[in-house]
Design a protein around this motif. Structure first.
Motif, PDB file in Angstrom:
ATOM      1  N   ALA A 246       0.878  -1.410  -0.272  1.00 54.42           N
ATOM      2  CA  ALA A 246      -0.254   0.123  -0.157  1.00 54.42           C
ATOM      3  C   ALA A 246       0.787   1.487   0.238  1.00 54.42           C
ATOM      4  N   TRP A 247       1.974   1.559   0.955  1.00 50.52           N
ATOM      5  CA  TRP A 247       3.004   2.192   0.243  1.00 50.52           C
ATOM      6  C   TRP A 247       3.602   2.498  -0.057  1.00 50.52           C
ATOM      7  N   LEU A 248       4.072   2.074  -1.054  1.00 47.32           N
ATOM      8  CA  LEU A 248       4.310   1.944  -2.647  1.00 47.32           C
ATOM      9  C   LEU A 248       3.764   1.851  -3.688  1.00 47.32           C
ATOM     10  N   ASN A 249       2.508   1.374  -3.295  1.00 47.47           N
ATOM     11  CA  ASN A 249       1.744   1.480  -4.471  1.00 47.47           C
ATOM     12  C   ASN A 249       1.603   0.488  -5.274  1.00 47.47           C
ATOM     13  N   LEU A 250       1.901  -0.970  -5.062  1.00 47.88           N
ATOM     14  CA  LEU A 250       2.060  -2.216  -6.151  1.00 47.88           C
ATOM     15  C   LEU A 250       1.346  -2.631  -5.995  1.00 47.88           C
ATOM     16  N   ASP A 251       1.715  -3.828  -7.182  1.00 43.89           N
ATOM     17  CA  ASP A 251       0.686  -5.233  -7.318  1.00 43.89           C
ATOM     18  C   ASP A 251       0.599  -5.837  -6.689  1.00 43.89           C
ATOM     19  N   PRO A 252      -0.605  -6.652  -5.475  1.00 47.58           N
ATOM     20  CA  PRO A 252       0.238  -7.889  -5.013  1.00 47.58           C
ATOM     21  C   PRO A 252       0.539  -8.921  -5.547  1.00 47.58           C
ATOM     22  N   ILE A 253       1.430  -9.609  -5.335  1.00 51.80           N
ATOM     23  CA  ILE A 253       1.716 -11.408  -5.593  1.00 51.80           C
ATOM     24  C   ILE A 253       1.632 -12.175  -4.810  1.00 51.80           C
ATOM     25  N   PRO A 254       1.251 -12.843  -6.261  1.00 48.55           N
ATOM     26  CA  PRO A 254       0.605 -14.175  -5.472  1.00 48.55           C
ATOM     27  C   PRO A 254       1.605 -14.928  -4.202  1.00 48.55           C
ATOM     28  N   PRO A 255       1.089 -15.433  -3.372  1.00 48.08           N
ATOM     29  CA  PRO A 255       1.795 -16.186  -2.276  1.00 48.08           C
ATOM     30  C   PRO A 255       2.881 -17.013  -2.868  1.00 48.08           C
ATOM     31  N   ASP A 256       3.024 -17.919  -4.072  1.00 41.98           N
ATOM     32  CA  ASP A 256       3.287 -18.900  -3.884  1.00 41.98           C
ATOM     33  C   ASP A 256       4.898 -18.705  -5.285  1.00 41.98           C
ATOM     34  N   VAL A 257       4.846 -16.782  -5.226  1.00 38.14           N
ATOM     35  CA  VAL A 257       6.197 -16.909  -6.387  1.00 38.14           C
ATOM     36  C   VAL A 257       7.386 -16.869  -5.143  1.00 38.14           C
ATOM     37  N   PHE A 258       7.335 -17.083  -3.929  1.00 38.34           N
ATOM     38  CA  PHE A 258       9.058 -17.353  -2.850  1.00 38.34           C
ATOM     39  C   PHE A 258       8.692 -18.933  -3.689  1.00 38.34           C
ATOM     40  N   ASN A 259       7.549 -19.825  -3.512  1.00 37.14           N
ATOM     41  CA  ASN A 259       8.262 -21.171  -3.256  1.00 37.14           C
ATOM     42  C   ASN A 259       8.699 -21.333  -4.959  1.00 37.14           C
ATOM     43  N   LYS A 260       8.766 -20.726  -6.164  1.00 32.55           N
ATOM     44  CA  LYS A 260       9.423 -20.375  -7.486  1.00 32.55           C
ATOM     45  C   LYS A 260       9.978 -20.690  -7.060  1.00 32.55           C
TER      46      LYS A 260
END
Length: 140
Positions: free
Chosen positions: A39-53
């Protein structure tokens, strides 16, 4: 005997730096997934499984980070020497490591938020520099 002590101290420093680089990578992803940062940087949310990839990048990052710092002459200095002897090789090493990760992710067609790599570079630089300052403080 002094040469052997220096080698052991360097190996301990390299293991600590490898752990700090790995921790920095994890922290960068956790910051990017934090709703308040999004919210502070006005970014799009990322899927929670990105780190697992991209978790397998630890197998590249952890051994490569101390090697890159070694090639930049980071470990070829006196412990209580001037700070400029720490800053420039550390900056070059963190930059090369970050660019290397970006290139590996691009070559293997991994989708990862770009802000994560910027976070990673800044966090890894800060943590390793903080470790060096703590070592200086402890030795004084």
């Amino acid at each position: 005997m002094l040469q052997r002590d220096r080698q052991i101290r360097t190996q301990i420093q390299q293991v600590a730096d490898a752990c700090l680089f790995g921790f920095s990578f994890w922290i960068a992803f956790m910051l990017r997934a934090n709703p308040q940062i999004i919210a502070w940087l006005n970014l799009d949310p990322i899927p929670p499984d990105v780190f697992n990839k991209v978790i397998w990048l630890y197998f590249v990052l952890i051994p490569a980070a101390p090697l890159i710092l070694e090639t930049q002459g980071f470990y070829d200095r006196t412990v209580l020497g001037p700070r400029r002897d720490i800053l420039w090789p550390l900056f070059k090493g963190c930059s090369i490591t970050t660019i290397g990760l970006v290139l590996v992710m691009y070559a293997l067609h991994f989708i990862s938020p770009r802000v994560v790599m910027a976070f990673f570079g800044c966090i890894s630089f800060s943590l390793v520099y903080l470790k060096e300052e703590l070592v200086r403080w402890a030795l004084r």
